[in-house]
Scaffold this active site. Structure first.
Site, PDB file in Angstrom:
ATOM      1  N   ASP A 106       0.858  -1.193   0.000  1.00 41.68           N
ATOM      2  CA  ASP A 106       0.000   0.000   0.000  1.00 41.68           C
ATOM      3  C   ASP A 106       0.895   1.244   0.000  1.00 41.68           C
ATOM      4  OD1 ASP A 106      -3.230   0.516   0.951  1.00 41.68           O
ATOM      5  OD2 ASP A 106      -1.826   2.192   1.095  1.00 41.68           O
ATOM      6  N   ILE A 107       0.502   2.248  -0.781  1.00 41.87           N
ATOM      7  CA  ILE A 107       1.315   3.464  -0.910  1.00 41.87           C
ATOM      8  C   ILE A 107       1.269   4.305   0.372  1.00 41.87           C
ATOM      9  CG2 ILE A 107      -0.437   5.085  -1.825  1.00 41.87           C
ATOM     10  CD1 ILE A 107       1.606   5.761  -4.052  1.00 41.87           C
TER      11      ILE A 107
ATOM     12  N   ASN B 284     -12.913  -3.169   2.405  1.00 48.68           N
ATOM     13  CA  ASN B 284     -13.805  -2.026   2.550  1.00 48.68           C
ATOM     14  C   ASN B 284     -14.726  -2.015   1.335  1.00 48.68           C
ATOM     15  OD1 ASN B 284     -12.492  -1.158   4.905  1.00 48.68           O
ATOM     16  ND2 ASN B 284     -10.958  -0.048   3.711  1.00 48.68           N
TER      17      ASN B 284
ATOM     18  N   HIS C 193     -10.070  -5.167  -3.486  1.00 48.36           N
ATOM     19  CA  HIS C 193      -8.734  -5.369  -2.914  1.00 48.36           C
ATOM     20  C   HIS C 193      -8.866  -5.790  -1.458  1.00 48.36           C
ATOM     21  CE1 HIS C 193      -9.840  -1.113  -2.640  1.00 48.36           C
ATOM     22  NE2 HIS C 193      -9.218  -1.085  -1.468  1.00 48.36           N
TER      23      HIS C 193
ATOM     24  N   HIS D 202      -7.101  -5.871   2.026  1.00 48.53           N
ATOM     25  CA  HIS D 202      -5.997  -5.310   2.807  1.00 48.53           C
ATOM     26  C   HIS D 202      -5.440  -6.394   3.716  1.00 48.53           C
ATOM     27  CE1 HIS D 202      -6.897  -0.873   2.243  1.00 48.53           C
ATOM     28  NE2 HIS D 202      -8.088  -1.359   1.973  1.00 48.53           N
TER      29      HIS D 202
HETATM   30  P1  5GP Z   1      -9.731   1.485   0.202  1.00 49.37           P
HETATM   31  O1  5GP Z   1      -9.851   2.799   0.927  1.00 49.37           O
HETATM   32  O2  5GP Z   1     -10.414   1.561  -1.158  1.00 49.37           O
HETATM   33  O3  5GP Z   1     -10.163   0.291   0.996  1.00 49.37           O
HETATM   34  O4  5GP Z   1      -8.189   1.248  -0.032  1.00 49.37           O
HETATM   35  C1  5GP Z   1      -7.478   1.822  -1.094  1.00 49.37           C
HETATM   36  C2  5GP Z   1      -6.030   1.726  -0.725  1.00 49.37           C
HETATM   37  O5  5GP Z   1      -5.276   1.944  -1.894  1.00 49.37           O
HETATM   38  C3  5GP Z   1      -5.590   2.761   0.307  1.00 49.37           C
HETATM   39  O6  5GP Z   1      -5.059   2.091   1.447  1.00 49.37           O
HETATM   40  C4  5GP Z   1      -4.545   3.586  -0.434  1.00 49.37           C
HETATM   41  O7  5GP Z   1      -3.461   3.969   0.385  1.00 49.37           O
HETATM   42  C5  5GP Z   1      -4.117   2.650  -1.543  1.00 49.37           C
HETATM   43  N1  5GP Z   1      -3.658   3.305  -2.756  1.00 49.37           N
HETATM   44  C6  5GP Z   1      -4.269   4.361  -3.378  1.00 49.37           C
HETATM   45  N2  5GP Z   1      -3.582   4.696  -4.485  1.00 49.37           N
HETATM   46  C7  5GP Z   1      -2.526   3.851  -4.562  1.00 49.37           C
HETATM   47  C8  5GP Z   1      -1.449   3.701  -5.508  1.00 49.37           C
HETATM   48  O8  5GP Z   1      -1.331   4.410  -6.503  1.00 49.37           O
HETATM   49  N3  5GP Z   1      -0.530   2.722  -5.250  1.00 49.37           N
HETATM   50  C9  5GP Z   1      -0.639   1.907  -4.160  1.00 49.37           C
HETATM   51  N4  5GP Z   1       0.320   0.967  -4.010  1.00 49.37           N
HETATM   52  N5  5GP Z   1      -1.638   2.015  -3.268  1.00 49.37           N
HETATM   53  C10 5GP Z   1      -2.571   2.966  -3.467  1.00 49.37           C
END
Ligand code: 5GP
Ligand code: ZN
Length: 111
Positions: free
Chosen positions: A29-30, A84, A97, A99
């Protein structure tokens, strides 16, 4: 379709890859929320976990199998797996995705 994680699958956007097989890709995760914070995704596009579960339970299971493999390789002392789903669920990227969080004691309940 303009999807960030599809672009990571194709390599058009770079990511720090951790592991992959024919159907599944894992990358860091970034914006990590724990010492280990890895996203495990189906290479095919599904909007969220519910769509993936309805369409392909085998690949849904492969996401959890890869989480276990990574946790074993990193010898995590326990871990948390989270999908999520939707706005109130905190989903911000609409490609399913899983986590994988670990490497510290995690709080419960989550916020
Ligand atoms: P969500 O909030 O949809 O459950 O999780 C999305 C996740 O994607 C977040 O934890 C966010 O930090 C990660 N994320 C968003 N953009 C990028 C990216 O460009 N590269 C990576 N490796 N992770 C990302
Ligand atoms: Zn996608």
């Amino acid at each position: 379709m303009n999807c960030l994680f599809c672009a990571i699958v194709t390599g058009d956007i770079p990511a720090s890859k951790v592991k992959e097989n024919a159907n599944v890709l894992a990358f860091n995760d970034i914006n990590p929320q724990a010492p280990t914070h890895i996203l495990i995704i189906p290479k095919a596009h599904y909007e969220n976990a519910a769509e993936l579960a309805a369409a392909d339970q085998k690949v849904l299971g492969e996401l959890f199998a890869m989480a276990r493999e990574i946790a074993d390789e990193k010898t995590l002392n326990g871990y948390r797996t989270v999908f999520n789903t939707g706005e109130d669920g905190g989903q911000t990227v609409f490609h399913a995705h899983l986590h994988l969080l670990g490497g510290r004691s995690l709080q419960w309940p989550p916020g």
